[in-house]
Enzyme design. Structure first.
Site, PDB file in Angstrom:
ATOM      1  N   HIS A 127      20.342  23.689  51.432  1.00 23.23           N
ATOM      2  CA  HIS A 127      21.215  23.903  52.996  1.00 23.23           C
ATOM      3  C   HIS A 127      20.538  23.799  54.527  1.00 23.23           C
ATOM      4  O   HIS A 127      21.176  23.633  55.322  1.00 23.23           O
ATOM      5  CB  HIS A 127      22.185  24.850  53.065  1.00 23.23           C
ATOM      6  CG  HIS A 127      21.914  26.654  53.250  1.00 23.23           C
ATOM      7  ND1 HIS A 127      21.245  27.237  52.631  1.00 23.23           N
ATOM      8  CD2 HIS A 127      21.676  27.293  54.136  1.00 23.23           C
ATOM      9  CE1 HIS A 127      20.802  28.399  52.880  1.00 23.23           C
ATOM     10  NE2 HIS A 127      21.240  28.575  54.171  1.00 23.23           N
ATOM     11  N   HIS A 187      20.646  22.847  60.106  1.00 24.71           N
ATOM     12  CA  HIS A 187      21.076  23.991  59.235  1.00 24.71           C
ATOM     13  C   HIS A 187      22.897  22.623  58.323  1.00 24.71           C
ATOM     14  O   HIS A 187      23.144  22.784  59.115  1.00 24.71           O
ATOM     15  CB  HIS A 187      21.503  25.016  59.331  1.00 24.71           C
ATOM     16  CG  HIS A 187      22.442  25.852  59.397  1.00 24.71           C
ATOM     17  ND1 HIS A 187      22.974  26.266  58.776  1.00 24.71           N
ATOM     18  CD2 HIS A 187      21.682  26.948  58.542  1.00 24.71           C
ATOM     19  CE1 HIS A 187      23.359  26.996  57.595  1.00 24.71           C
ATOM     20  NE2 HIS A 187      22.591  27.515  57.667  1.00 24.71           N
TER      21      HIS A 187
END
Length: 646
Positions: A64, A79
């Protein structure tokens, strides 16, 4: 030393979507710039591209988050979504690895935006320059709230270049990692207080044996620590981009080898004892319940207040129960609790990663009028489901069954996806999931809670006949625990039967003061919290409890901050003891502070029983509030954790 600036370094949009100001992001660690300057994007496609030309320096185990470093020494963090670490990498497919060199705009990943949203996570893609404070002279961003295609230049950066400072040689902070690691260990209670520690992209996550030993102020003041918070049963210390180094320096000081370390928060941390595992799982379960309830707490609190006001108005003969005004207002207040499984199915599914709409339908099935009516006739009529006998119970306002269903739902959905042909999944998968989950509840969970609640009711009645004082102590202390697991329903028929046959109920008097205790503990949040929203919600939850509705206080605050629940339970246990000694009686299906008329003895008026009510209930309130204030010293009450699940 004079500072010069370099040429402009371009940065491109990492995804097609609306660019937003970093300050508007819901996660305060990003919005406050603790992880560097940058911007966010609300994605419109699944394709993720490299924001700059450079080397891939880091990829999170859960896929992620990625790190990049340019030849000029700029370090970027990309992110993908918020709290997406909990999805264990499922929505992400990467086409690069650590060490690869990428060009700006090069495709590097696929992010299943729909899957992230379906799991109840924010899809916002965040891009920050983690060493902006040292490297960046100026960051020029394109206009916010505009949609930019992936690969479009959205920012330009000029560098700070000191005459004696070579590119790419940013030094460590004044505090060495080993020194910082040792200082953190001591501030959280020493090595003996640390059960286990893990780290993610930006922070250390401690599982402490005694969280009260951790000194939040001391940790927050350390050079190198950005933020401190307590959430999800963890003590979390935000370090930033150097968290891996601090974690590595901490391991030998804890007597843990590098081979034994847990490198990512998606792994389960090591647990030393069986009871530690049980406590952690219980904390996780309670965390899920409170997270699922929190979005609807204000609605529950308002409905509780409305019910209390209606009870008072009717009690003083200002409004007839047959009037249209009463019927509509009563429907408004009752519907929130009657259809609680529907709302809870939706919010719990979002928290646990199952389909929210499907779980809302499961809640609707459980509150379907025909099933509710069948449950009311269960003593005289039996029904079956595919030949399996059903022991029906009333699931209106049920919490525990829906949490279990939401947890089970994601596994059922995965199994059905594997078993059903793709062309049938769109039509059959949701309804088959609903049928299966309803069957599990009606055949398994329902009978289990029914048997347990009936057994507890029989035991409590026998105990009260043996000793009102002892039973008051025990019932007062554990009743709200029974509420959590839905086992309190076994006592409701006992109370109704007492009122119908005897005209009074000692048991309901004890149950009544447990509501006051929960309200008193929640009120402590209103006196302590710094955030206005938290204060307002906690006071509303407390007033609702004083009106006889404990769910907002219980699930919104007291279970979330476990010390409050302990305080409320101790206070209600003492209040139950006093009520038992004074033989406080209840004469109507009402209670808490708003239900004081139910403690006025018919034909006698205000007398010893009413005075006993005042002593036991207001004494419970004072003790609960006092204990909650004492036990919550050092506790930070927040509307939402300030930390990202990075």
């Amino acid at each position: 030393m004079p500072v010069t600036t370099s040429t402009i370094i371009p940065v491109v949009a990492p995804v097609t979507g609306q660019m937003i100001n970093l300050a508007t992001v819901s996660d305060s660690v990003f919005s406050r710039g603790l992880l560097g300057a940058g911007c966010g994007f609300i994605p419109q496609t699944d394709q993720i591209v490299a924001p700059v030309a450079g080397e891939v320096t880091m990829i999170a185990k859960t896929k992620h988050a990625l790190g990049f470093k340019t030849k000029n020494g700029l370090e970027f963090l990309l992110h993908l979504g918020l709290d997406t670490v909990e999805l264990a990498g499922t929505p992400f497919r990467l086409t690069v690895k650590v060490g690869d060199h990428v060009a700006a705009g090069q495709l590097i990943a696929q992010m299943d935006v729909a899957a992230v949203a379906a799991a109840g996570k924010e899809t916002t893609v965040l891009l920050t320059i983690t060493n902006a404070a040292e490297r960046v002279h100026a960051l020029l961003l394109a206009a916010s709230n505009q949609v930019y295609p992936a690969g479009t230049v959205i920012a330009g950066i000029t560098l700070n270049l000191a005459a004696n400072h070579e590119v790419g040689t940013i030094g460590p902070p004044a505090t060495s990692t080993a020194t910082l690691a040792n200082a953190i260990i001591q501030a959280v209670g020493g090595p003996s207080n640390i059960d286990s520690v893990i780290h993610c992209m930006t922070r250390l996550r401690f599982y402490l044996k005694d969280a009260s030993l951790a000194n939040d102020v001391a940790v927050a003041r350390l050079d190198g620590v950005l933020e401190v918070a307590r959430a999800s049963g963890q003590y979390q210390v935000v370090i930033g981009s150097t968290v891996a180094e601090v974690y590595a320096a901490m391991l030998p000081q804890l007597g843990v080898s590098a081979d034994d370390k847990v490198a990512d928060s998606s792994d389960l941390p090591p647990t030393q004892t069986f009871f530690g595992k049980v406590w952690r799982r219980l904390s996780q379960f309670i965390g899920v319940m409170t997270a699922a309830m929190f979005p609807i707490i204000s609605l529950l609190a308002g409905a509780g207040l409305l019910k209390g006001v209606l009870a008072a108005i009717v009690g003083f003969k200002l409004l007839a129960t047959s009037s249209g005004t009463y019927l509509v207002l009563n429907a408004v207040s009752d519907a929130v609790f009657y259809f609680l499984p529907v709302m809870l199915g939706f919010t719990a599914a979002k928290r646990l990663g199952s389909n929210p709409v499907t779980l809302a339908v499961v809640g609707a099935v459980l509150t379907y009028p025909a099933l509710v009516n069948a449950a009311q006739k269960a003593s005289t009529a039996q029904i079956s489901f595919f030949g399996l006998p059903l022991m029906l119970m009333n699931y209106t306002a049920a919490v525990f069954p829906m949490i279990v269903a939401a947890w089970l739902g994601k596994y059922v959905e995965r199994g059905l996806k594997r078993g059903l042909p793709a062309y049938l999944q769109g039509v059959l998968l949701p309804i088959l999931e609903v049928i299966f989950l309803c069957g599990v509840i009606l055949i398994g969970i329902g009978p289990l809670t029914t048997y347990l609640s009936q057994g507890l009711a029989n035991g409590i009645v026998a105990l009260y006949r043996l000793s009102p004082a002892v039973s008051g102590l025990i019932i007062g202390g554990v009743y709200q625990v029974l509420v959590i697991f839905g086992l309190h329903w076994g006592l409701v028929p006992v109370v109704i039967n007492d009122l119908a046959t005897n005209g009074h109920s000692y048991l309901n008097a004890i149950i009544s003061l447990t509501m006051v205790a929960q309200g008193g503990a929640a009120l402590a949040v209103g006196l302590r919290a710094r955030q206005a929203r938290v204060r307002h919600l906690s006071v509303a939850a407390a007033v609702a409890a004083f009106c006889g509705i404990t769910e907002p206080a219980l699930y919104g605050f007291n279970l979330k901050y476990k010390r409050l629940f302990v305080a409320a339970s101790l206070a209600s246990a003492l209040g139950g003891l006093v009520a038992g000694l004074l033989r406080v009686n209840n004469y109507a299906l009402s209670g808490s502070l708003i239900g004081f008329p139910a403690f006025i003895t018919p034909g006698v008026g205000i007398g010893p029983n009413f005075y006993g009510y005042l002593i036991s209930h207001y004494g419970t309130l004072i003790v609960a509030l006092g204990l909650a204030l004492v036990l919550s010293l050092g506790q930070h009450f927040q509307a939402k954790s300030a930390l990202p699940t990075a």
